[in-house]
Design a protein around this motif. Sequence first.
Motif, PDB file in Angstrom:
ATOM      1  N   MET A  16       0.943  -1.108   0.025  1.00  0.00           N
ATOM      2  CA  MET A  16      -0.020  -0.003  -0.066  1.00  0.00           C
ATOM      3  C   MET A  16       0.803   1.243  -0.098  1.00  0.00           C
ATOM      4  SD  MET A  16      -3.043   0.921  -0.273  1.00  0.00           S
ATOM      5  CE  MET A  16      -3.912  -0.545   0.056  1.00  0.00           C
ATOM      6  N   ILE A  20       0.709   4.423  -3.031  1.00  0.00           N
ATOM      7  CA  ILE A  20       0.700   5.625  -2.582  1.00  0.00           C
ATOM      8  C   ILE A  20       1.965   6.498  -3.254  1.00  0.00           C
ATOM      9  CG2 ILE A  20       0.687   7.433  -0.744  1.00  0.00           C
ATOM     10  CD1 ILE A  20      -0.793   5.050   0.672  1.00  0.00           C
ATOM     11  N   ILE A 100      -2.299   4.155   8.244  1.00  0.00           N
ATOM     12  CA  ILE A 100      -3.126   3.491   7.473  1.00  0.00           C
ATOM     13  C   ILE A 100      -3.344   2.239   8.011  1.00  0.00           C
ATOM     14  CG2 ILE A 100      -2.914   4.832   5.323  1.00  0.00           C
ATOM     15  CD1 ILE A 100      -1.178   2.424   4.096  1.00  0.00           C
ATOM     16  N   ALA A 121      -6.428   7.081   8.323  1.00  0.00           N
ATOM     17  CA  ALA A 121      -6.977   6.825   7.022  1.00  0.00           C
ATOM     18  C   ALA A 121      -7.267   5.189   6.536  1.00  0.00           C
ATOM     19  CB  ALA A 121      -5.895   7.406   6.072  1.00  0.00           C
ATOM     20  N   PRO A 123      -7.358   3.129   3.243  1.00  0.00           N
ATOM     21  CA  PRO A 123      -7.544   2.987   1.825  1.00  0.00           C
ATOM     22  C   PRO A 123      -7.685   1.385   1.587  1.00  0.00           C
ATOM     23  CG  PRO A 123      -5.192   3.031   2.624  1.00  0.00           C
ATOM     24  CD  PRO A 123      -5.854   2.971   3.758  1.00  0.00           C
ATOM     25  N   ASN A 124      -8.156   1.088   0.404  1.00  0.00           N
ATOM     26  CA  ASN A 124      -8.118  -0.253   0.090  1.00  0.00           C
ATOM     27  C   ASN A 124      -7.125  -0.596  -1.247  1.00  0.00           C
ATOM     28  OD1 ASN A 124      -9.507   0.776  -2.249  1.00  0.00           O
ATOM     29  ND2 ASN A 124     -11.446   0.160  -1.712  1.00  0.00           N
ATOM     30  N   CYS A 127      -6.320   0.963  -4.749  1.00  0.00           N
ATOM     31  CA  CYS A 127      -5.386   2.178  -4.858  1.00  0.00           C
ATOM     32  C   CYS A 127      -4.438   1.722  -5.824  1.00  0.00           C
ATOM     33  CB  CYS A 127      -4.818   2.502  -3.579  1.00  0.00           C
ATOM     34  SG  CYS A 127      -6.001   3.375  -2.505  1.00  0.00           S
ATOM     35  N   GLY A 132      -8.730   3.583  -6.003  1.00  0.00           N
ATOM     36  CA  GLY A 132      -9.057   3.175  -4.666  1.00  0.00           C
ATOM     37  C   GLY A 132     -10.114   3.946  -3.768  1.00  0.00           C
ATOM     38  N   THR A 134     -10.720   5.668  -0.147  1.00  0.00           N
ATOM     39  CA  THR A 134      -9.941   6.101   1.067  1.00  0.00           C
ATOM     40  C   THR A 134     -10.696   6.715   2.066  1.00  0.00           C
ATOM     41  OG1 THR A 134      -7.760   6.073   0.188  1.00  0.00           O
ATOM     42  CG2 THR A 134      -7.710   6.981   2.227  1.00  0.00           C
ATOM     43  N   PHE A 154      -4.518  11.167  -1.116  1.00  0.00           N
ATOM     44  CA  PHE A 154      -5.036   9.915  -1.205  1.00  0.00           C
ATOM     45  C   PHE A 154      -5.945  10.289  -2.371  1.00  0.00           C
ATOM     46  CE2 PHE A 154      -4.295   9.008   3.200  1.00  0.00           C
ATOM     47  CZ  PHE A 154      -3.689   7.657   3.007  1.00  0.00           C
ATOM     48  N   CYS A 160     -11.569   9.989  -2.101  1.00  0.00           N
ATOM     49  CA  CYS A 160     -11.335  10.157  -0.468  1.00  0.00           C
ATOM     50  C   CYS A 160     -12.353  11.176   0.254  1.00  0.00           C
ATOM     51  CB  CYS A 160      -9.753  10.807  -0.400  1.00  0.00           C
ATOM     52  SG  CYS A 160      -9.487  11.082   1.072  1.00  0.00           S
TER      53      CYS A 160
END
Length: 277
Positions: A16, A20, A100, A121, A123-124, A127, A132, A134, A154, A160
């Motif tokens: 992850m 990012i 995260i 945060a 996220p999945n 992303c 994603g 988030t 994000f 987001c």
Amino acid sequence: MLLAGRTLAIIGCGTMGEAIVAGLLRAGLLAPTQIVATTRRHEAAEAVRQRHGVRISTDNLHAIGEADAVLIAVKPQRVSKVLHEEGVRAALADKPVISIAAGVTLAQLQAWLPESPVIRAMPNTPCLIGQGMTVLARGQRAGDVEVALAKKLFDTVGLCLEVEDKLMDAVTSLGASGPAFVYVMIEAMADGGVMMGLPRQVALQMAAQVFQGAARMVLSTGFHPAALKDQVTTPAGCTIAGILTMEDGRIRSVLARTIQEAAKVASELGRDSSAEK
């Protein structure tokens, strides 16, 4: 504080964290020289450096010292250990910290970092391809500037949103675990196509595209899913026959309970981290 001329540290640049990094670079939001990251293994650090050209090492304290804002992307069970490394909390004082780590609450983070504006945060994994979802929750010391910073980060990897911290277990189950549940449904629908004679790859591609198209319809039109469903459901047609079969299997209840059960487990994820020093 936004990102112009600033440096971001990513502590725990795994799957992850690297997604990012890739999103930030792809969007042109940061240059490689504005990112300093860490991993646990030298080999992994070298691989990330080769792929993205960012500064990366195994030294968390050094990375934090170089940064204006910090993203904590280690596993939930390691958050407390990382934050209790010698000198880390002092180096994080007054710096925006975004975590995260699933299940690690704002209360925990703020207790460990009383002098830092903290944001949680979730996220999945989509992303990884810039699609994603988030969701953010702000701590007491985090203001609109820090939230804007996190949202800008994000937004480079998908959508987001911001919610209250009390909703983050539900966010984890629906947003972070949700893709796995969708994959099961895609597989099941593809199996149905295979049963009716479609080649496996054709059925799988169709099922995946159906999910993608239907999801985009919900997001782009703003219509309720029930209204969109009614557009497809003609009297005495095949769609209503299929929907009644789904209802016979209590699919609504099963899916809703799936989110509920996943949220219960999500609430336990940060507990191991609480005990670790």
